[in-house]
Scaffold this motif. Sequence first.
Motif, mmCIF file in Angstrom:
data_model
loop_
_atom_site.group_PDB
_atom_site.id
_atom_site.type_symbol
_atom_site.label_atom_id
_atom_site.label_comp_id
_atom_site.label_asym_id
_atom_site.label_seq_id
_atom_site.Cartn_x
_atom_site.Cartn_y
_atom_site.Cartn_z
ATOM 1 N N GLN A 318 2.661 -5.703 9.082
ATOM 2 C CA GLN A 318 3.353 -4.959 8.049
ATOM 3 C C GLN A 318 2.568 -3.679 7.763
ATOM 4 O OE1 GLN A 318 6.038 -6.360 6.171
ATOM 5 N NE2 GLN A 318 6.069 -8.284 7.294
ATOM 6 N N ALA A 319 3.251 -2.587 7.511
ATOM 7 C CA ALA A 319 2.585 -1.323 7.207
ATOM 8 C C ALA A 319 2.120 -1.314 5.753
ATOM 9 C CB ALA A 319 3.521 -0.148 7.456
ATOM 10 N N PHE A 320 0.894 -0.852 5.522
ATOM 11 C CA PHE A 320 0.346 -0.836 4.173
ATOM 12 C C PHE A 320 1.139 0.093 3.262
ATOM 13 C CE2 PHE A 320 -2.472 0.488 0.765
ATOM 14 C CZ PHE A 320 -3.005 -0.721 0.351
ATOM 15 N N ASN A 321 1.580 1.238 3.771
ATOM 16 C CA ASN A 321 2.304 2.159 2.892
ATOM 17 C C ASN A 321 3.649 1.580 2.468
ATOM 18 O OD1 ASN A 321 3.352 2.479 5.496
ATOM 19 N ND2 ASN A 321 3.999 4.587 5.087
ATOM 20 N N ASN A 322 4.251 0.709 3.281
ATOM 21 C CA ASN A 322 5.477 0.029 2.879
ATOM 22 C C ASN A 322 5.184 -0.952 1.752
ATOM 23 O OD1 ASN A 322 8.323 -0.678 3.186
ATOM 24 N ND2 ASN A 322 7.567 -2.629 3.984
ATOM 25 N N PHE A 323 4.039 -1.643 1.852
ATOM 26 C CA PHE A 323 3.627 -2.547 0.780
ATOM 27 C C PHE A 323 3.431 -1.789 -0.530
ATOM 28 C CE2 PHE A 323 -0.336 -3.548 -1.505
ATOM 29 C CZ PHE A 323 0.117 -4.637 -2.233
ATOM 30 N N MET A 324 2.855 -0.588 -0.465
ATOM 31 C CA MET A 324 2.630 0.191 -1.677
ATOM 32 C C MET A 324 3.936 0.433 -2.427
ATOM 33 S SD MET A 324 -0.160 3.014 -0.377
ATOM 34 C CE MET A 324 -0.026 3.928 -1.906
ATOM 35 N N GLY A 325 4.999 0.742 -1.691
ATOM 36 C CA GLY A 325 6.292 0.945 -2.323
ATOM 37 C C GLY A 325 6.811 -0.319 -2.975
ATOM 38 N N LEU A 326 6.609 -1.470 -2.312
ATOM 39 C CA LEU A 326 7.084 -2.741 -2.853
ATOM 40 C C LEU A 326 6.329 -3.128 -4.115
ATOM 41 C CD1 LEU A 326 7.415 -4.806 0.464
ATOM 42 C CD2 LEU A 326 9.280 -3.880 -0.924
ATOM 43 N N ILE A 327 5.016 -2.980 -4.117
ATOM 44 C CA ILE A 327 4.225 -3.442 -5.257
ATOM 45 C C ILE A 327 4.491 -2.579 -6.488
ATOM 46 C CG2 ILE A 327 2.144 -2.071 -4.772
ATOM 47 C CD1 ILE A 327 2.199 -5.710 -6.014
ATOM 48 N N ARG A 328 4.756 -1.314 -6.302
ATOM 49 C CA ARG A 328 4.985 -0.442 -7.459
ATOM 50 C C ARG A 328 6.315 -0.718 -8.133
ATOM 51 N NH1 ARG A 328 1.857 4.579 -4.608
ATOM 52 N NH2 ARG A 328 -0.194 4.071 -5.468
ATOM 53 N N ARG A 329 7.248 -1.296 -7.389
ATOM 54 C CA ARG A 329 8.517 -1.671 -8.009
ATOM 55 C C ARG A 329 8.360 -2.832 -8.983
ATOM 56 N NH1 ARG A 329 11.954 -1.811 -2.398
ATOM 57 N NH2 ARG A 329 11.413 0.322 -1.727
ATOM 58 N N THR A 330 7.267 -3.561 -8.885
ATOM 59 C CA THR A 330 7.022 -4.673 -9.808
ATOM 60 C C THR A 330 6.478 -4.185 -11.145
ATOM 61 O OG1 THR A 330 4.712 -5.060 -9.147
ATOM 62 C CG2 THR A 330 6.429 -6.107 -7.816
ATOM 63 N N GLY A 331 6.103 -2.915 -11.230
ATOM 64 C CA GLY A 331 5.491 -2.405 -12.444
ATOM 65 C C GLY A 331 3.990 -2.557 -12.467
ATOM 66 N N LEU A 332 3.425 -3.105 -11.387
ATOM 67 C CA LEU A 332 1.974 -3.278 -11.301
ATOM 68 C C LEU A 332 1.393 -2.076 -10.568
ATOM 69 C CD1 LEU A 332 -0.420 -5.197 -11.842
ATOM 70 C CD2 LEU A 332 -0.004 -6.194 -9.593
ATOM 71 N N ASN A 333 0.722 -1.217 -11.288
ATOM 72 C CA ASN A 333 0.152 -0.006 -10.698
ATOM 73 C C ASN A 333 -1.315 -0.245 -10.356
ATOM 74 O OD1 ASN A 333 2.520 1.631 -10.952
ATOM 75 N ND2 ASN A 333 2.108 1.807 -13.142
ATOM 76 N N LEU A 334 -1.546 -0.717 -9.149
ATOM 77 C CA LEU A 334 -2.912 -1.001 -8.715
ATOM 78 C C LEU A 334 -3.609 0.288 -8.289
ATOM 79 C CD1 LEU A 334 -2.343 -4.216 -6.566
ATOM 80 C CD2 LEU A 334 -3.090 -4.060 -8.939
ATOM 81 N N SER A 335 -4.914 0.320 -8.526
ATOM 82 C CA SER A 335 -5.729 1.449 -8.092
ATOM 83 C C SER A 335 -6.324 1.111 -6.729
ATOM 84 C CB SER A 335 -6.836 1.740 -9.116
ATOM 85 O OG SER A 335 -6.285 2.094 -10.357
ATOM 86 N N PHE A 336 -5.696 1.612 -5.674
ATOM 87 C CA PHE A 336 -6.184 1.341 -4.333
ATOM 88 C C PHE A 336 -7.403 2.208 -4.034
ATOM 89 C CE2 PHE A 336 -2.796 -1.372 -3.526
ATOM 90 C CZ PHE A 336 -1.589 -0.780 -3.860
#
Length: 416
Positions: A318-336
């Motif tokens: 899985q591409a990491f940048n695709n994961f970034m889009g998915l996780i931000r839709r949850t409202g969880l703004n992680l500091s990578f």
Amino acid sequence: MRSLTQNLLLLAGVSLLATLAPAAMAALSPAEINSIASQTTVLIAPELRPELIEALENNYRNPQAGQNNPDGVWHPGSGVIIAREGNRHYVLTVSHNFRQRDLNAGISYGIRTSDGKVHIVQQPNDGRGCPLNGSPTPGNLIRFGCYSITLPTRVDGPDLAVVVFESDRHYPVAPSATENSLNVGDPIYVSGWPDPEKERDATTGRCTGRATRRQRRFTWGPVTGVVNPASSENGYSIFYLDNTRPGMSGGPVFDNQGRVVGVHGRGSGGKAQLVNQFCSVSNAPNAQAFESGDFAIEGQGSGRADPATLRTRFSSAQAFNNFMGLIRRTGLNLSFNINPPQPQIIQAALTAIPARSSTGTVDFAIGSVPVGSFDDPQDVIPNIYDSYSSFEGLGSRLRDTPSGGCDSLLLGEPCW
């Protein structure tokens, strides 16, 4: 013709752009990338509760374990620490490391970090079932897809998940790439914890069955295809030639700058067939010729192949940048961690990788990109069952259980 003033302004503008433009990051050596991987790659497994221990014993004694229990009993997987907020550490992995039946049973999970500690993940069940109901929300386990043996395809939705553990010790966070800049032929590096219980014993010729020792593997090879994530492929979009093994699912995929660009999750369909038939790719006839030959046939055109063809021929992530889009839709703004790898992190676990030895091999090269693997002698678990015995108390009954048959996870679905 430009005036002297215009030329001076032009030169000044070029100089300013050069100052503002980020400097290109230098490629790291495999040993340097492996050092980052060893500190950020984790092993994930369900707790060993008493009824699961009993099932393990029965499964290992049974020569037909693969037929009687095709979904297996206890399957450790891999992951990578990609963010930290206070004492909460966020581990990126694949959703198929969390089986729906284990979540329904209320089984806790353990995450083993590089210092040998196992951190308990309590109440991981998100209550969404499988297929998933509702949208993912922040919790101890955030699933974007799910795994169940009751599904025809086993995995439903994007095969990605984030699991959280807490620790007063702040573990290193892997650098991550916010863009997907991989091209066909670029080198990638995969880290994870193979499960030798699905490999063939070199002495007896039988599938290993119970094996207590674990050793982290670091592999490398060329990218063979990059496509847009497709729902039909559970989000897998980066394809490559590698030497991964079952158990490495969820492990990080690094680029040559030491940044996480993906999450490994599948061996190729062809490799899955070899594992099902021979229990080990390394023992299958002409296994390496099979893989390298496929890349030679596809060549540069492999990047234009359809995802189903690439999946048959190559491992994928899985591409990491695709994961970034998915996780931000949850409202969880992680500091990578988007900073270049720090020198102290690179040096902290630096281990020489020999060109050829019993633990490090360069099997062949595709152009200028070698394909090989390194079983890190500095990253070993002497007894994984002891490591996970703190959950509910692991009895000694399991220690001397004879090996059984080949208990293969794959069964046509090459989830690694």
